[in-house]
Design a protein around this motif. Sequence first.
Motif, PDB file in Angstrom:
ATOM      1  N   LEU A   1       0.826  -1.209   0.000  1.00 37.56           N
ATOM      2  CA  LEU A   1       0.000   0.000   0.000  1.00 37.56           C
ATOM      3  C   LEU A   1       0.862   1.260   0.000  1.00 37.56           C
ATOM      4  N   ALA A   2       1.969   1.235   0.736  1.00 39.20           N
ATOM      5  CA  ALA A   2       2.876   2.388   0.751  1.00 39.20           C
ATOM      6  C   ALA A   2       3.458   2.623  -0.639  1.00 39.20           C
ATOM      7  N   ALA A   3       3.867   1.560  -1.305  1.00 42.30           N
ATOM      8  CA  ALA A   3       4.411   1.696  -2.660  1.00 42.30           C
ATOM      9  C   ALA A   3       3.339   2.197  -3.620  1.00 42.30           C
ATOM     10  N   ARG A   4       2.151   1.648  -3.532  1.00 45.94           N
ATOM     11  CA  ARG A   4       1.058   2.031  -4.433  1.00 45.94           C
ATOM     12  C   ARG A   4       0.692   3.503  -4.276  1.00 45.94           C
ATOM     13  N   GLU A   5       0.772   4.011  -3.085  1.00 46.08           N
ATOM     14  CA  GLU A   5       0.418   5.412  -2.837  1.00 46.08           C
ATOM     15  C   GLU A   5       1.533   6.389  -3.191  1.00 46.08           C
ATOM     16  N   SER A   6       2.783   5.927  -3.204  1.00 50.61           N
ATOM     17  CA  SER A   6       3.889   6.882  -3.354  1.00 50.61           C
ATOM     18  C   SER A   6       4.685   6.762  -4.652  1.00 50.61           C
ATOM     19  N   GLU A   7       4.622   5.639  -5.325  1.00 46.03           N
ATOM     20  CA  GLU A   7       5.463   5.422  -6.499  1.00 46.03           C
ATOM     21  C   GLU A   7       4.774   5.895  -7.782  1.00 46.03           C
TER      22      GLU A   7
ATOM     23  N   LYS B   1      -3.433   2.779 -11.293  1.00 49.04           N
ATOM     24  CA  LYS B   1      -4.601   3.274 -10.565  1.00 49.04           C
ATOM     25  C   LYS B   1      -5.644   3.849 -11.517  1.00 49.04           C
ATOM     26  N   GLU B   2      -5.200   4.583 -12.536  1.00 50.36           N
ATOM     27  CA  GLU B   2      -6.129   5.163 -13.509  1.00 50.36           C
ATOM     28  C   GLU B   2      -6.919   4.090 -14.244  1.00 50.36           C
TER      29      GLU B   2
ATOM     30  N   GLU C   1      18.202  -3.989  -5.843  1.00 48.39           N
ATOM     31  CA  GLU C   1      19.165  -3.528  -4.843  1.00 48.39           C
ATOM     32  C   GLU C   1      19.804  -2.193  -5.227  1.00 48.39           C
ATOM     33  N   ASP C   2      19.760  -1.815  -6.504  1.00 51.42           N
ATOM     34  CA  ASP C   2      20.304  -0.512  -6.906  1.00 51.42           C
ATOM     35  C   ASP C   2      19.301   0.623  -6.704  1.00 51.42           C
ATOM     36  N   GLY C   3      18.109   0.276  -6.158  1.00 51.97           N
ATOM     37  CA  GLY C   3      17.091   1.286  -5.894  1.00 51.97           C
ATOM     38  C   GLY C   3      16.024   1.402  -6.966  1.00 51.97           C
ATOM     39  N   THR C   4      16.210   0.727  -8.094  1.00 53.00           N
ATOM     40  CA  THR C   4      15.210   0.743  -9.159  1.00 53.00           C
ATOM     41  C   THR C   4      13.903   0.152  -8.644  1.00 53.00           C
ATOM     42  N   LYS C   5      12.792   0.807  -8.968  1.00 49.48           N
ATOM     43  CA  LYS C   5      11.460   0.328  -8.608  1.00 49.48           C
ATOM     44  C   LYS C   5      10.640   0.282  -9.887  1.00 49.48           C
ATOM     45  N   THR C   6      10.059  -0.886 -10.163  1.00 49.59           N
ATOM     46  CA  THR C   6       9.362  -1.046 -11.432  1.00 49.59           C
ATOM     47  C   THR C   6       8.272  -2.107 -11.349  1.00 49.59           C
ATOM     48  N   LEU C   7       7.352  -2.021 -12.264  1.00 51.77           N
ATOM     49  CA  LEU C   7       6.332  -3.046 -12.458  1.00 51.77           C
ATOM     50  C   LEU C   7       6.672  -3.935 -13.651  1.00 51.77           C
ATOM     51  N   ASP C   8       7.788  -3.676 -14.292  1.00 53.59           N
ATOM     52  CA  ASP C   8       8.161  -4.311 -15.559  1.00 53.59           C
ATOM     53  C   ASP C   8       9.169  -5.444 -15.346  1.00 53.59           C
ATOM     54  N   LEU C   9       8.712  -6.685 -15.461  1.00 53.28           N
ATOM     55  CA  LEU C   9       9.591  -7.849 -15.294  1.00 53.28           C
ATOM     56  C   LEU C   9      10.721  -7.837 -16.313  1.00 53.28           C
TER      57      LEU C   9
END
Length: 85
Positions: free
Chosen positions: A44-50, A57-58, A70-78
Amino acid sequence: MKITIIGSHLCPDTLYALNKLIDRKASIDFKNLSADLKDLKAYLAARESEPAYEAVKENGGIGIPFFILEDGTKTLDLDEVLEKL
């Protein structure tokens, strides 16, 4: 490479991603939002802030699995994750 995956054991996309990453010998920290309230809170924290979740959401989607590298990358793309392995 260590990869945190926020997803659900009930989600076929999450299970597919886990299998692909296991095949590639990735070190996985799986946060199962369907089994642990702490993991649900992380989702939920990720969904609200990323920013990656804006389109999800749209379109009324859930947005799992979500990957944190581990390098900090955040993605939904496998595919993006697999390219970095």
